[in-house]
Scaffold this motif. Sequence first.
Motif, PDB file in Angstrom:
ATOM      1  N   GLN A   1       0.835  -1.209   0.000  1.00  0.00           N
ATOM      2  CA  GLN A   1       0.000   0.000   0.000  1.00  0.00           C
ATOM      3  C   GLN A   1       0.866   1.254   0.000  1.00  0.00           C
ATOM      4  O   GLN A   1       0.640   2.179  -0.785  1.00  0.00           O
ATOM      5  CB  GLN A   1      -0.907   0.029   1.222  1.00  0.00           C
ATOM      6  CG  GLN A   1      -1.630   1.354   1.404  1.00  0.00           C
ATOM      7  CD  GLN A   1      -1.857   1.724   2.856  1.00  0.00           C
ATOM      8  OE1 GLN A   1      -1.904   0.864   3.726  1.00  0.00           O
ATOM      9  NE2 GLN A   1      -1.987   3.005   3.128  1.00  0.00           N
ATOM     10  N   GLU A   2       1.866   1.274   0.861  1.00  0.00           N
ATOM     11  CA  GLU A   2       2.747   2.445   0.920  1.00  0.00           C
ATOM     12  C   GLU A   2       3.475   2.636  -0.413  1.00  0.00           C
ATOM     13  O   GLU A   2       3.615   3.763  -0.897  1.00  0.00           O
ATOM     14  CB  GLU A   2       3.750   2.292   2.059  1.00  0.00           C
ATOM     15  CG  GLU A   2       4.623   3.510   2.228  1.00  0.00           C
ATOM     16  CD  GLU A   2       5.609   3.389   3.370  1.00  0.00           C
ATOM     17  OE1 GLU A   2       6.256   4.407   3.652  1.00  0.00           O
ATOM     18  OE2 GLU A   2       5.749   2.301   3.973  1.00  0.00           O
ATOM     19  N   PHE A   3       3.920   1.529  -1.007  1.00  0.00           N
ATOM     20  CA  PHE A   3       4.589   1.601  -2.309  1.00  0.00           C
ATOM     21  C   PHE A   3       3.654   2.168  -3.372  1.00  0.00           C
ATOM     22  O   PHE A   3       4.012   3.077  -4.121  1.00  0.00           O
ATOM     23  CB  PHE A   3       5.093   0.212  -2.707  1.00  0.00           C
ATOM     24  CG  PHE A   3       5.681   0.135  -4.080  1.00  0.00           C
ATOM     25  CD1 PHE A   3       6.805   0.875  -4.422  1.00  0.00           C
ATOM     26  CD2 PHE A   3       5.123  -0.700  -5.026  1.00  0.00           C
ATOM     27  CE1 PHE A   3       7.357   0.787  -5.695  1.00  0.00           C
ATOM     28  CE2 PHE A   3       5.669  -0.802  -6.294  1.00  0.00           C
ATOM     29  CZ  PHE A   3       6.785  -0.051  -6.630  1.00  0.00           C
ATOM     30  N   VAL A   4       2.433   1.644  -3.430  1.00  0.00           N
ATOM     31  CA  VAL A   4       1.457   2.119  -4.415  1.00  0.00           C
ATOM     32  C   VAL A   4       1.167   3.608  -4.197  1.00  0.00           C
ATOM     33  O   VAL A   4       1.143   4.393  -5.146  1.00  0.00           O
ATOM     34  CB  VAL A   4       0.147   1.288  -4.342  1.00  0.00           C
ATOM     35  CG1 VAL A   4      -0.957   1.920  -5.178  1.00  0.00           C
ATOM     36  CG2 VAL A   4       0.397  -0.153  -4.790  1.00  0.00           C
ATOM     37  N   ASP A   5       0.983   4.002  -2.952  1.00  0.00           N
ATOM     38  CA  ASP A   5       0.658   5.397  -2.647  1.00  0.00           C
ATOM     39  C   ASP A   5       1.766   6.366  -3.050  1.00  0.00           C
ATOM     40  O   ASP A   5       1.487   7.475  -3.482  1.00  0.00           O
ATOM     41  CB  ASP A   5       0.377   5.567  -1.155  1.00  0.00           C
ATOM     42  CG  ASP A   5      -0.953   4.968  -0.723  1.00  0.00           C
ATOM     43  OD1 ASP A   5      -1.742   4.561  -1.596  1.00  0.00           O
ATOM     44  OD2 ASP A   5      -1.185   4.910   0.502  1.00  0.00           O
TER      45      ASP A   5
END
Length: 177
Positions: free
Chosen positions: A128-132
């Motif tokens: 999630q952090e990577f995608v964000d």
Amino acid sequence: YIKMNTKKFIGRNNELKELNARYNSGRKEFGVIYGRRRIGKSALITHFLSDKNGILFQAKRDNAYGNLRSFSYAINKILKLPKNYVFSSWQEVFDSISEYAKEKRFILAIDEYPYIIEQDASFPSVLQEFVDHAGENMFILISGSDVSLLKKEIKDHASPLYKRRTFEMSMTQMPYG
């Protein structure tokens, strides 16, 4: 650039057309492909990647470190790291990919995504952090055969990946003709 080993590709032209349109959008994309086993998800992704800059990682029913190690070995060639280098965490892997993809479009495809989260419950929040925070050059795909788990990952309000996908594909059996 990794040249994928491609066999003759038949059918799935509509799915391939959608993936290529998303790829050519120039925007960050996060897609989910799901469908029962032996339906052609991996073949579609492999064919899609065949002439593009990216990697397809096939997750395994392994422990958390085993998947991290296998992924590290797969990405090291692209990142020009020593062949046997193992990243210390998924966060480090994703940070390195983000840095690499600043200048060019890059596809990160993780097939059988559920195998990773079976062994590492923190993986969805790291992803999630990577995608964000990924740049506009990133094209991220996750796929798998555990349809209910993947749908839960992207549609459940409690999931870290909720409302982050830009598209999803439900693959069904191709008609005989």
